[in-house]
Scaffold this motif. Structure first.
Motif, PDB file in Angstrom:
ATOM      1  N   THR A   1      -3.080   1.059  -4.709  1.00 17.44           N
ATOM      2  CA  THR A   1      -4.212   1.168  -3.993  1.00 17.44           C
ATOM      3  C   THR A   1      -4.684  -0.151  -3.265  1.00 17.44           C
ATOM      4  O   THR A   1      -5.465   0.104  -2.471  1.00 17.44           O
TER       5      THR A   1
ATOM      6  N   SER B   1      -0.072  -2.863  -0.258  1.00 15.57           N
ATOM      7  CA  SER B   1       0.752  -2.161   0.022  1.00 15.57           C
ATOM      8  C   SER B   1       2.260  -2.413  -0.178  1.00 15.57           C
ATOM      9  O   SER B   1       2.445  -3.624  -0.774  1.00 15.57           O
TER      10      SER B   1
ATOM     11  N   CYS C   1       1.750   6.652  -7.036  1.00 17.79           N
ATOM     12  CA  CYS C   1       1.947   7.989  -6.099  1.00 17.79           C
ATOM     13  C   CYS C   1       1.240   7.513  -4.877  1.00 17.79           C
ATOM     14  O   CYS C   1       1.307   8.552  -4.013  1.00 17.79           O
TER      15      CYS C   1
ATOM     16  N   TRP D   1       2.061   5.320  -2.875  1.00  8.32           N
ATOM     17  CA  TRP D   1       3.170   4.903  -2.090  1.00  8.32           C
ATOM     18  C   TRP D   1       4.316   6.089  -1.949  1.00  8.32           C
ATOM     19  O   TRP D   1       4.315   6.933  -2.862  1.00  8.32           O
ATOM     20  N   SER D   2       4.880   6.070  -0.814  1.00  8.35           N
ATOM     21  CA  SER D   2       6.255   6.953  -0.621  1.00  8.35           C
ATOM     22  C   SER D   2       7.124   6.872  -1.460  1.00  8.35           C
ATOM     23  O   SER D   2       7.445   5.772  -2.065  1.00  8.35           O
ATOM     24  N   VAL D   3       8.072   7.692  -1.981  1.00 11.11           N
ATOM     25  CA  VAL D   3       9.191   7.505  -2.879  1.00 11.11           C
ATOM     26  C   VAL D   3      10.115   6.469  -2.202  1.00 11.11           C
ATOM     27  O   VAL D   3      10.782   5.730  -2.999  1.00 11.11           O
ATOM     28  N   GLU D   4      10.201   6.643  -0.946  1.00  5.61           N
ATOM     29  CA  GLU D   4      11.093   5.503   0.029  1.00  5.61           C
ATOM     30  C   GLU D   4      10.679   4.013  -0.475  1.00  5.61           C
ATOM     31  O   GLU D   4      11.412   3.228  -0.668  1.00  5.61           O
ATOM     32  N   ASP D   5       9.460   3.768  -0.413  1.00  3.92           N
ATOM     33  CA  ASP D   5       8.856   2.345  -0.614  1.00  3.92           C
ATOM     34  C   ASP D   5       8.991   2.238  -1.988  1.00  3.92           C
ATOM     35  O   ASP D   5       9.273   1.159  -2.315  1.00  3.92           O
TER      36      ASP D   5
END
Length: 73
Positions: free
Chosen positions: A24, A27, A50, A52-56
């Motif tokens: 948080t 990024s 959680c 961030w996106s799974v892709e990140d």
């Protein structure tokens, strides 16, 4: 108190250090700026993953040396 800057984190990573960050506060794009500078055996632990996106998360894990990235959800 603000955490270290990305430039400071990069310097720490280049010196062989590891650290724990809060997703948080930084990024995934910021973490990607130094993840490839981590030494294998150093630890890059990301709390609140959680945020961030799974892709990140996958991209950070792929960019850092094998076994370096750890995610805490």
């Amino acid at each position: 108190m603000a955490g270290p800057t990305v430039a400071e984190l990069t310097a720490i990573a280049k010196a062989g250090g590891g650290f724990e960050l809060d997703a948080t506060a930084y990024s995934a794009a910021e973490v990607l700026e130094f993840a490839d500078n981590m030494y294998q055996g150093s630890r890059l632990r990301i709390r609140n993953a959680c945020a961030w996106s799974v892709e990140d998360l996958a991209l950070v894990a792929q960019t850092a040396p094998p076994g370096t990235a750890e995610f805490v959800f």
